[in-house]
Design a protein around this motif. Structure first.
Motif, PDB file in Angstrom:
ATOM      1  N   PHE A 110       0.550  -1.022  -0.214  1.00 43.87           N
ATOM      2  CA  PHE A 110      -0.045   0.323  -0.065  1.00 43.87           C
ATOM      3  C   PHE A 110       0.698   1.462   0.114  1.00 43.87           C
ATOM      4  O   PHE A 110       0.074   1.812  -0.657  1.00 43.87           O
ATOM      5  N   HIS A 111       2.120   1.074   0.496  1.00 43.26           N
ATOM      6  CA  HIS A 111       2.617   2.410   1.001  1.00 43.26           C
ATOM      7  C   HIS A 111       3.998   2.671  -0.234  1.00 43.26           C
ATOM      8  O   HIS A 111       3.654   4.100  -0.717  1.00 43.26           O
ATOM      9  N   VAL A 112       4.280   1.363  -0.912  1.00 37.97           N
ATOM     10  CA  VAL A 112       4.703   1.153  -2.329  1.00 37.97           C
ATOM     11  C   VAL A 112       3.789   2.015  -3.674  1.00 37.97           C
ATOM     12  O   VAL A 112       4.385   2.815  -4.334  1.00 37.97           O
ATOM     13  N   LEU A 113       2.186   2.121  -3.924  1.00 41.18           N
ATOM     14  CA  LEU A 113       1.714   2.238  -4.434  1.00 41.18           C
ATOM     15  C   LEU A 113       0.969   4.045  -4.421  1.00 41.18           C
ATOM     16  O   LEU A 113       0.963   4.571  -4.696  1.00 41.18           O
ATOM     17  N   ALA A 114       1.384   4.364  -2.562  1.00 43.71           N
ATOM     18  CA  ALA A 114       1.146   5.486  -1.998  1.00 43.71           C
ATOM     19  C   ALA A 114       2.314   6.595  -2.560  1.00 43.71           C
ATOM     20  O   ALA A 114       2.076   7.524  -2.785  1.00 43.71           O
ATOM     21  N   GLY A 115       3.211   5.826  -2.592  1.00 50.29           N
ATOM     22  CA  GLY A 115       4.398   6.401  -2.926  1.00 50.29           C
ATOM     23  C   GLY A 115       4.825   5.894  -4.458  1.00 50.29           C
ATOM     24  O   GLY A 115       6.097   5.829  -4.929  1.00 50.29           O
ATOM     25  N   SER A 116       3.497   6.157  -5.624  1.00 51.37           N
ATOM     26  CA  SER A 116       3.280   5.718  -6.786  1.00 51.37           C
ATOM     27  C   SER A 116       4.858   6.738  -7.759  1.00 51.37           C
ATOM     28  O   SER A 116       5.523   6.679  -8.250  1.00 51.37           O
ATOM     29  N   VAL A 117       4.744   8.058  -7.129  1.00 56.91           N
ATOM     30  CA  VAL A 117       5.339   8.815  -8.012  1.00 56.91           C
ATOM     31  C   VAL A 117       7.234   9.226  -7.499  1.00 56.91           C
ATOM     32  O   VAL A 117       8.153   8.726  -9.241  1.00 56.91           O
ATOM     33  N   GLU A 118       7.692   8.438  -6.428  1.00 57.23           N
ATOM     34  CA  GLU A 118       8.890   7.708  -5.899  1.00 57.23           C
ATOM     35  C   GLU A 118       9.024   6.720  -6.460  1.00 57.23           C
ATOM     36  O   GLU A 118       9.923   6.642  -7.324  1.00 57.23           O
ATOM     37  N   LEU A 119       8.532   5.887  -7.159  1.00 58.05           N
ATOM     38  CA  LEU A 119       8.864   3.819  -7.386  1.00 58.05           C
ATOM     39  C   LEU A 119       8.508   4.759  -9.671  1.00 58.05           C
ATOM     40  O   LEU A 119       9.820   4.009  -9.284  1.00 58.05           O
ATOM     41  N   GLU A 120       8.364   5.534  -9.878  1.00 58.23           N
ATOM     42  CA  GLU A 120       8.904   6.083 -11.088  1.00 58.23           C
ATOM     43  C   GLU A 120       9.474   6.513 -11.274  1.00 58.23           C
ATOM     44  O   GLU A 120      10.768   6.247 -12.522  1.00 58.23           O
TER      45      GLU A 120
END
Length: 202
Positions: A110-120
């Motif tokens: 869930f934290h990964v999804l919420a941080g999708s800007v940083e993931l990208e």
């Protein structure tokens, strides 16, 4: 009109549970940064658990791989027909609950999804040659974004879902409509309370 002392007095005299929590029933308490961070953390934890319980009807602490994918696809920019195909694909691999997805694993992603800007951003710098990332690279990126451990099993489910050509690598285009758009689809790009999530803030 303007906000007056009378307006403030009326608010403070209300029976708001939030105000009781922040300032006490007698309204003599003070709100510190630490207390506000604690409130943010507790609110986020409750949101995540409510999302998880939507699929964990038996309160077992685990959900099926297919239900995890239903959660991921709920706000994805893909057609209902494509969603149904992807869910069926996962059900064929894990026909019953199988190993399942635990609440801690769900929370981490869930934290990964919420941080999708940083993931990208992390995917861009890691994959400058456009050759995609493998399971271990994706797991490390996800763990960095969330500041929590991303389980190998969650990564296996993500790859089963998105690695269409089954070459063991996923690319930005593979994940864009599911993972990278999740944050925007949930309204987390809109102005509101900012919550610290691992390496990022939403």
């Amino acid at each position: 009109g303007s906000y007056t002392d009378l307006d403030q007095a009326e608010v403070l005299n209300s029976s708001s549970g939030l105000l009781n929590y922040l300032f006490g029933k007698d309204r003599t308490g003070t709100l510190t940064k630490e207390k506000f961070r604690k409130l943010q953390h507790e609110l986020l934890e409750e949101i995540i658990e409510l999302e998880f319980r939507e699929y964990d009807k038996a309160n077992s602490g685990r959900i099926s791989e297919a239900d995890f994918v239903r959660f991921l696809l709920k706000n994805g920019k893909i057609t209902p027909k494509k969603k149904a195909q992807l869910i069926k694909k996962i059900e064929n691999i894990w026909p019953s609950k199988g190993r399942g997805i635990s609440l801690p694993s769900f929370k981490s992603f869930f934290h990964v999804l919420a941080g999708s800007v940083e993931l990208e951003r992390a995917l861009f710098f890691l994959d400058v040659e456009g050759i995609g990332v493998d399971r271990e690279e994706f797991r490390k990126i996800s763990s960095w974004v969330s500041n929590l451990n991303t389980s190998d099993h969650v990564v296996n489910v993500i790859f089963a879902l998105l690695d269409d050509d089954e070459d063991g690598r996923i690319y930005r285009d593979d994940i864009a409509q599911v993972l990278l758009d999740w944050r925007h689809a949930r309204g987390l790009d809109k102005a509101g309370m900012h919550v610290s999530l691992g390496q990022i803030r939403v």
